[in-house]
Enzyme design. Structure first.
Site, PDB file in Angstrom:
ATOM      1  N   LEU A   1       0.861  -1.180   0.000  1.00 49.03           N
ATOM      2  CA  LEU A   1       0.000   0.000   0.000  1.00 49.03           C
ATOM      3  C   LEU A   1       0.900   1.234   0.000  1.00 49.03           C
ATOM      4  CD1 LEU A   1      -2.676  -0.977   2.706  1.00 49.03           C
ATOM      5  CD2 LEU A   1      -2.910  -1.033   0.205  1.00 49.03           C
TER       6      LEU A   1
ATOM      7  N   GLU B   1      -7.895   3.395   8.848  1.00 48.81           N
ATOM      8  CA  GLU B   1      -8.588   3.010   7.607  1.00 48.81           C
ATOM      9  C   GLU B   1      -8.476   1.506   7.420  1.00 48.81           C
ATOM     10  OE1 GLU B   1      -9.964   2.308   3.767  1.00 48.81           O
ATOM     11  OE2 GLU B   1      -7.920   1.805   4.351  1.00 48.81           O
TER      12      GLU B   1
END
Ligand SMILES: NC(=O)c1ccc[n+]([C@@H]2O[C@H](COP(=O)([O-])OP(=O)(O)OC[C@H]3O[C@@H](n4cnc5c(N)ncnc54)[C@H](OP(=O)(O)O)[C@@H]3O)[C@@H](O)[C@H]2O)c1
Length: 188
Positions: A24, A31
């Site tokens: 990521l 989140e």
């Protein structure tokens, strides 16, 4: 509807970037926790969701994912990788697993976790009903992208039960949870 409801879940930046170098591009623990809470939520004890991911989109094997049956897609793996329960050679076989015994009585929702081509296949599937797409309100250097999709077919909902509607911020990055709902042909 034949088969289980199918949903996509992702976080994408302003240019639909989702990954860089196999990871990521951002570090947003809250989140990520929200993502985990969505994919592990079931209506009653004993039920499970099926998670489907491509080989490079695996969740860290040490991440607890209760109530989940985890399917990794690969044409090359010869055994089940850490953190998965099963390997499938193609998307259709994975979807079929959820609707056949012994899993059919247990599985509630099929969540598609990426990457790009797995999302593309899922978007085309007739059981695809929702896209949970966190809008990361910034531009990151990315080499992997969420596919473009038709927003006349998948409509952004103004609000959705259990989804915080406000803009959130973590590590100086603003983001917003979004749900796109597939409309019936009559509504297009
Ligand atoms: N931001 C987000 O929400 C998010 C979500 C997911 C992923 N990501 C990021 O995206 C990147 C990974 O995504 P990616 O698109 O590069 O790769 P990926 O889809 O995770 O993995 C690709 C591999 O999965 C297997 N595969 C994919 N589709 C298949 C199919 N239909 N049938 C059989 N096997 C299939 C193949 O493995 P074999 O080569 O073994 O056949 C293929 O090489 C990473 O950077 C990750 O962090 C981000």
């Amino acid at each position: 509807m034949d088969g289980k409801p199918l949903r996509l879940i992702a976080a994408a930046d302003a240019e639909l970037g989702i990954g860089l170098g196999g990871h990521l591009p951002w570090h947003l623990p809250n989140e990520f926790n929200w993502f985990v809470s969505r994919i592990t939520a079931v209506s009653e004890p004993g039920k499970k969701n099926m998670l489907i991911w491509g080989r490079y989109s695996a969740v860290n094997p040490s991440q607890p994912l209760p109530n989940c049956y985890r399917v990794c897609l690969s044409r090359t793996l010869r055994c089940v990788p850490p953190g998965a329960d099963h390997v499938c050679r193609d998307f259709a076989s994975a979807i079929q697993l959820a609707s056949l015994p012994p899993l059919s009585d247990t599985i509630e929702i099929v969540w598609v976790l990426g990457g790009t081509h797995v999302y593309q296949e899922a978007l085309k599937h007739p059981n695809c009903e929702q896209i949970y797409l966190t809008n990361i309100m910034a531009c990151f250097n990315c080499d992997t992208f969420f596919p473009e999709f038709d927003q006349k077919i998948f409509r952004l909902l103004d609000e959705f039960p259990g989804i915080p509607g406000e803009i959130l911020e973590e590590n100086g990055i603003k983001y917003k949870f979004q749900v796109f709902q597939k409309v019936s042909r009559r509504q297009i």
